[in-house]
Design an enzyme around this catalytic site. Structure first.
Site, PDB file in Angstrom:
ATOM      1  N   ARG A  59     -26.661 -22.355-116.336  1.00 40.50           N
ATOM      2  CA  ARG A  59     -25.949 -21.543-115.240  1.00 40.50           C
ATOM      3  C   ARG A  59     -24.324 -21.766-115.486  1.00 40.50           C
ATOM      4  NH1 ARG A  59     -27.623 -24.017-109.829  1.00 40.50           N
ATOM      5  NH2 ARG A  59     -26.492 -22.136-109.000  1.00 40.50           N
ATOM      6  N   HIS A  89     -19.715 -26.117-108.203  1.00 41.62           N
ATOM      7  CA  HIS A  89     -19.728 -27.024-107.049  1.00 41.62           C
ATOM      8  C   HIS A  89     -19.087 -28.162-106.796  1.00 41.62           C
ATOM      9  CE1 HIS A  89     -23.571 -24.946-108.451  1.00 41.62           C
ATOM     10  NE2 HIS A  89     -23.922 -24.732-107.075  1.00 41.62           N
ATOM     11  N   HIS A 101     -31.454 -29.011-105.349  1.00 39.65           N
ATOM     12  CA  HIS A 101     -32.686 -28.052-104.317  1.00 39.65           C
ATOM     13  C   HIS A 101     -33.813 -28.980-104.011  1.00 39.65           C
ATOM     14  CE1 HIS A 101     -30.456 -24.948-106.432  1.00 39.65           C
ATOM     15  NE2 HIS A 101     -30.723 -24.163-105.420  1.00 39.65           N
ATOM     16  N   ASP A 171     -22.723 -25.589 -99.978  1.00 39.11           N
ATOM     17  CA  ASP A 171     -24.089 -25.254-100.643  1.00 39.11           C
ATOM     18  C   ASP A 171     -25.067 -25.201 -99.467  1.00 39.11           C
ATOM     19  OD1 ASP A 171     -25.814 -24.375-102.511  1.00 39.11           O
ATOM     20  OD2 ASP A 171     -25.483 -26.020-103.936  1.00 39.11           O
TER      21      ASP A 171
END
Length: 244
Positions: A59, A89, A101, A171
């Protein structure tokens, strides 16, 4: 990454190596999103990852410390297409396989190591971006709360020390890094008090309703003031306006 049709641009950040490529990808992606009525994109990613086992590896931009100029160019392209880029982030994920996550990643650095760890963010901030997303990452040697819930990281460091004046977006608050330890309503209030302006729920409208009810309760009992919320509203209203 949500637009899977054959006509949408598929270029990932790891494939981008030059300033012009970054700008063109940002512009093209911005045009695609704008045509669909989408005015905000949670990109570019400013985290660094050199370890192929890292969940961030696919990413991020290649080159690590060169991420800031590539991110700035990509953001410029999106803005020119009428889409608000939200870099992420802050203050950064570690280069590990820990995925926020599913778990709360931990970075064991001390306060004096922060400038090196966060180096891509101050460089990116020179372009005066309008929005930044937080990281669900814990820095236990610096604060007992993850960055998304930390007044040190969002207000003392990002706002006051680094001088970021834009909108701070969390987030997704339904990620396990947060909701495995705090209820969503409490985490929402904690994040707002820490310095966040927008609370993100990716696809959980019921959670958003519960968080709003908690915020209304906090306003009534004095846990948060109208002045604090008004200041956040001003930032969000400013974000709605096209950048000159």
């Amino acid at each position: 990454s949500r637009l899977k049709g054959p006509d949408f641009i598929k270029t990932g950040q790891r494939e981008i190596e030059t300033i012009d490529e970054a700008y063109q990808v940002g512009l093209k992606r911005g045009q695609e999103l704008s045509q669909l009525g989408i005015n905000m994109n949670f990109a570019p990613v400013l985290d660094t990852a050199k370890n192929p086992e890292s969940f961030m590896f696919e990413r991020v931009f290649p080159g690590g410390s060169e991420a800031a100029p590539l991110a700035t160019a990509m953001a410029k392209g999106m803005q020119e297409a009428g889409v608000i880029p939200v870099a992420k982030h802050f203050p950064g994920h570690d280069d590990t396989s820990d995925d926020s996550h599913f778990t709360l990643p931990t970075v064991s650095i001390k306060n004096d190591e922060l400038p090196n760890f966060t180096r891509t963010f101050p460089d990116y901030l020179k372009a005066e971006p309008r929005a930044m997303m937080t990281a669900h990452v814990l820095f236990p040697e610096i604060d007992s709360y993850p960055a998304t819930l930390s007044r040190f990281f969002l207000t003392d460091y990002l706002r006051n020390e680094l001088g970021f004046a834009g909108v701070i977006v969390t987030d997704d608050m339904s990620m396990d890094a947060i909701d495995s330890q705090w209820s969503t309503p409490e985490a929402t209030l904690m994040s707002l008090k820490a310095g966040a302006d927008l609370i993100l729920f990716a696809a959980e409208p019921d959670l958003a309703v519960g968080a709003l009810e908690r915020l209304e309760s906090a306003l009534e009992n004095g846990e948060v003031s109208e002045a604090e919320l008004a200041e956040k509203n001003i930032r969000v209203d400013t974000l709605r306006q096209p950048k000159e």
